[in-house]
Design a protein around this motif. Structure first.
Motif, PDB file in Angstrom:
ATOM      1  N   LEU A 172       0.946  -1.381   0.169  1.00  0.00           N
ATOM      2  CA  LEU A 172       0.421   0.022   0.027  1.00  0.00           C
ATOM      3  C   LEU A 172       0.738   1.475   0.076  1.00  0.00           C
ATOM      4  O   LEU A 172       1.045   1.984  -0.397  1.00  0.00           O
ATOM      5  CB  LEU A 172      -1.044   0.322   1.098  1.00  0.00           C
ATOM      6  CG  LEU A 172      -1.912  -1.130   1.332  1.00  0.00           C
ATOM      7  CD1 LEU A 172      -2.966  -1.262   2.204  1.00  0.00           C
ATOM      8  CD2 LEU A 172      -2.940  -0.136   0.597  1.00  0.00           C
ATOM      9  N   THR A 173       1.684   1.025   0.330  1.00  0.00           N
ATOM     10  CA  THR A 173       2.904   2.196   1.011  1.00  0.00           C
ATOM     11  C   THR A 173       3.652   2.647  -0.382  1.00  0.00           C
ATOM     12  O   THR A 173       4.077   3.709  -0.753  1.00  0.00           O
ATOM     13  CB  THR A 173       3.904   2.410   2.063  1.00  0.00           C
ATOM     14  OG1 THR A 173       2.662   2.134   3.225  1.00  0.00           O
ATOM     15  CG2 THR A 173       4.420   3.615   2.501  1.00  0.00           C
ATOM     16  N   MET A 174       4.470   1.681  -0.960  1.00  0.00           N
ATOM     17  CA  MET A 174       5.123   2.074  -1.667  1.00  0.00           C
ATOM     18  C   MET A 174       4.192   1.998  -3.565  1.00  0.00           C
ATOM     19  O   MET A 174       5.396   2.394  -3.913  1.00  0.00           O
ATOM     20  CB  MET A 174       5.650   0.596  -2.129  1.00  0.00           C
ATOM     21  CG  MET A 174       7.022   0.028  -0.991  1.00  0.00           C
ATOM     22  SD  MET A 174       8.212   1.004  -0.846  1.00  0.00           S
ATOM     23  CE  MET A 174       9.545   0.565  -2.516  1.00  0.00           C
ATOM     24  N   VAL A 179       3.972   8.503  -3.165  1.00  0.00           N
ATOM     25  CA  VAL A 179       4.423   7.810  -3.505  1.00  0.00           C
ATOM     26  C   VAL A 179       5.183   7.696  -5.606  1.00  0.00           C
ATOM     27  O   VAL A 179       6.092   8.141  -5.525  1.00  0.00           O
ATOM     28  CB  VAL A 179       5.543   6.380  -2.954  1.00  0.00           C
ATOM     29  CG1 VAL A 179       6.272   6.133  -3.167  1.00  0.00           C
ATOM     30  CG2 VAL A 179       5.303   6.378  -1.460  1.00  0.00           C
ATOM     31  N   PHE A 180       4.788   7.228  -5.950  1.00  0.00           N
ATOM     32  CA  PHE A 180       4.405   7.576  -7.027  1.00  0.00           C
ATOM     33  C   PHE A 180       4.671   9.010  -7.347  1.00  0.00           C
ATOM     34  O   PHE A 180       5.620   9.039  -8.503  1.00  0.00           O
ATOM     35  CB  PHE A 180       2.401   7.410  -7.582  1.00  0.00           C
ATOM     36  CG  PHE A 180       2.909   7.326  -9.380  1.00  0.00           C
ATOM     37  CD1 PHE A 180       3.570   5.732 -10.059  1.00  0.00           C
ATOM     38  CD2 PHE A 180       2.562   8.042  -9.476  1.00  0.00           C
ATOM     39  CE1 PHE A 180       3.147   6.426 -11.449  1.00  0.00           C
ATOM     40  CE2 PHE A 180       1.850   8.382 -11.012  1.00  0.00           C
ATOM     41  CZ  PHE A 180       2.468   7.593 -12.461  1.00  0.00           C
ATOM     42  N   LEU A 181       3.959   9.869  -6.955  1.00  0.00           N
ATOM     43  CA  LEU A 181       3.774  11.039  -7.152  1.00  0.00           C
ATOM     44  C   LEU A 181       5.290  11.969  -7.487  1.00  0.00           C
ATOM     45  O   LEU A 181       5.922  12.428  -7.911  1.00  0.00           O
ATOM     46  CB  LEU A 181       2.827  12.083  -6.655  1.00  0.00           C
ATOM     47  CG  LEU A 181       1.553  12.167  -7.483  1.00  0.00           C
ATOM     48  CD1 LEU A 181       0.447  13.031  -6.744  1.00  0.00           C
ATOM     49  CD2 LEU A 181       1.093  12.615  -8.722  1.00  0.00           C
ATOM     50  N   GLU A 182       5.350  11.747  -6.216  1.00  0.00           N
ATOM     51  CA  GLU A 182       6.716  12.021  -5.364  1.00  0.00           C
ATOM     52  C   GLU A 182       8.250  11.342  -6.386  1.00  0.00           C
ATOM     53  O   GLU A 182       9.018  12.661  -7.440  1.00  0.00           O
ATOM     54  CB  GLU A 182       7.333  11.367  -4.041  1.00  0.00           C
ATOM     55  CG  GLU A 182       8.670  12.011  -3.810  1.00  0.00           C
ATOM     56  CD  GLU A 182       8.934  13.645  -3.057  1.00  0.00           C
ATOM     57  OE1 GLU A 182      10.203  13.831  -3.642  1.00  0.00           O
ATOM     58  OE2 GLU A 182       7.837  14.672  -3.191  1.00  0.00           O
ATOM     59  N   PHE A 183       8.484  10.551  -6.620  1.00  0.00           N
ATOM     60  CA  PHE A 183       9.322  10.290  -8.308  1.00  0.00           C
ATOM     61  C   PHE A 183       8.844  10.500  -8.952  1.00  0.00           C
ATOM     62  O   PHE A 183      10.239  10.904  -9.626  1.00  0.00           O
ATOM     63  CB  PHE A 183       9.363   8.161  -7.616  1.00  0.00           C
ATOM     64  CG  PHE A 183      10.145   8.039  -6.700  1.00  0.00           C
ATOM     65  CD1 PHE A 183      11.911   7.654  -6.628  1.00  0.00           C
ATOM     66  CD2 PHE A 183       9.724   7.666  -5.597  1.00  0.00           C
ATOM     67  CE1 PHE A 183      12.694   7.285  -5.751  1.00  0.00           C
ATOM     68  CE2 PHE A 183      10.049   6.897  -4.348  1.00  0.00           C
ATOM     69  CZ  PHE A 183      11.323   6.099  -4.999  1.00  0.00           C
ATOM     70  N   THR A 184       7.955  10.517 -10.009  1.00  0.00           N
ATOM     71  CA  THR A 184       7.475  11.371 -10.252  1.00  0.00           C
ATOM     72  C   THR A 184       7.358  12.463 -11.434  1.00  0.00           C
ATOM     73  O   THR A 184       7.836  13.050 -12.119  1.00  0.00           O
ATOM     74  CB  THR A 184       6.032  10.192 -11.232  1.00  0.00           C
ATOM     75  OG1 THR A 184       5.240  10.439 -11.204  1.00  0.00           O
ATOM     76  CG2 THR A 184       6.353   9.106 -11.561  1.00  0.00           C
ATOM     77  N   ALA A 199       9.845  -2.443  -8.774  1.00  0.00           N
ATOM     78  CA  ALA A 199       9.504  -3.878  -8.502  1.00  0.00           C
ATOM     79  C   ALA A 199      10.768  -4.447  -7.279  1.00  0.00           C
ATOM     80  O   ALA A 199      10.613  -5.734  -7.259  1.00  0.00           O
ATOM     81  CB  ALA A 199       9.325  -4.646 -10.040  1.00  0.00           C
ATOM     82  N   ASP A 200      11.780  -3.969  -8.445  1.00  0.00           N
ATOM     83  CA  ASP A 200      12.896  -4.311  -8.003  1.00  0.00           C
ATOM     84  C   ASP A 200      13.242  -4.219  -6.186  1.00  0.00           C
ATOM     85  O   ASP A 200      13.121  -4.945  -5.165  1.00  0.00           O
ATOM     86  CB  ASP A 200      14.307  -3.517  -8.423  1.00  0.00           C
ATOM     87  CG  ASP A 200      14.830  -4.022  -9.970  1.00  0.00           C
ATOM     88  OD1 ASP A 200      14.101  -5.741 -10.283  1.00  0.00           O
ATOM     89  OD2 ASP A 200      15.225  -3.719 -10.414  1.00  0.00           O
ATOM     90  N   ALA A 201      12.210  -3.622  -5.836  1.00  0.00           N
ATOM     91  CA  ALA A 201      12.478  -3.043  -4.534  1.00  0.00           C
ATOM     92  C   ALA A 201      11.264  -3.995  -3.398  1.00  0.00           C
ATOM     93  O   ALA A 201      11.511  -4.393  -2.954  1.00  0.00           O
ATOM     94  CB  ALA A 201      12.237  -2.101  -4.277  1.00  0.00           C
ATOM     95  N   LEU A 202      10.314  -4.247  -4.077  1.00  0.00           N
ATOM     96  CA  LEU A 202       9.307  -5.226  -3.589  1.00  0.00           C
ATOM     97  C   LEU A 202       9.448  -6.137  -3.435  1.00  0.00           C
ATOM     98  O   LEU A 202       8.854  -7.154  -2.972  1.00  0.00           O
ATOM     99  CB  LEU A 202       8.004  -5.152  -4.357  1.00  0.00           C
ATOM    100  CG  LEU A 202       7.183  -3.416  -3.950  1.00  0.00           C
ATOM    101  CD1 LEU A 202       5.920  -3.785  -5.138  1.00  0.00           C
ATOM    102  CD2 LEU A 202       6.715  -3.660  -2.551  1.00  0.00           C
TER     103      LEU A 202
END
Length: 214
Positions: A172-174, A179-184, A199-202
């Motif tokens: 839910l967090t990742m 989080v999506f908006l912070e990165f993109t 995907a790698d991190a998860l």
């Protein structure tokens, strides 16, 4: 609105509803929740303001409809749980594949829904009705994410000691809108880069290590 001659009453109603939802989506994104008016939505949709009220009654209900459409898509609305990618992810024995499918397709949803989620969260600080809208959609999100992970746990794909509740919290967090908006937006990452990294991190956080690897 375009010519509706030859359409049935139901088809006309569906077209009107879709036009209102599209207009509301644009208005919310451009003006925020409090800056958006039913009159502005009606003007953009090309309908009378009374029509907007007749179809959706209140602005919170219209916000809910825009979020629902963003999640399920516009042309052929489909709950994520009924899509082919979800079914594959729920049955594959490859945990990495399951996570890649999830992140890739949730990213497509976030491209439509993340900005609306941000609008709703900002409005919720001053509007109790929007708090209820957020709570409703968060319950759906929690239930959906958990239902995706449960089959993975049953197949022994999750890391030992990792409960489904914990895995759900991580997912839910990742893969959340913030989080999506912070990165993109905030960091300028492409969606593709975010998908690969997430995907790698998860995989490292959630999956049982494959045999022969440390």
């Amino acid at each position: 609105m375009s010519d509706v001659k030859g359409l049935t009453r139901k088809q006309r109603s569906e077209r009107t509803r879709a036009a209102i939802v599209r207009a509301a989506t644009e208005e919310f994104r451009l003006n925020g929740y409090h800056g958006t008016t039913m009159a502005g939505i009606a003007k953009r949709a090309g309908v009378a303001v009374q029509t907007v009220y007749f179809v959706f009654h209140t602005k919170p209900l219209l916000l809910t409809a825009t979020i629902d459409q963003a999640v399920m898509g516009d042309e052929e609305p489909t709950p994520p749980e009924l899509t082919e990618w979800w079914q594959e992810g729920s049955t594959t024995k490859d945990g990495r594949r399951a996570l890649e499918l999830f992140v890739t397709n949730v990213a497509r949803i976030e491209e439509r829904a993340a900005a609306l989620d941000r609008v709703a969260r900002a409005a919720a600080t001053t509007d109790p009705e929007v708090v209820d809208v957020l709570a409703h959609h968060e319950r759906l999100r929690v239930a959906g994410f958990r239902s995706y992970l449960e089959p993975m746990a049953e197949r022994g794909l999750l890391s030992r000691g990792m409960s489904v509740d914990e895995a759900t919290d991580v997912l839910l967090t990742m893969v959340g809108s913030a989080v999506f908006l912070e990165f993109t937006e905030g960091r300028g990452w492409s969606v593709e880069r975010w998908v690969d990294w997430t995907a790698d991190a998860l995989a490292g956080l959630l999956l049982e290590p494959r045999r022969g690897r440390r």
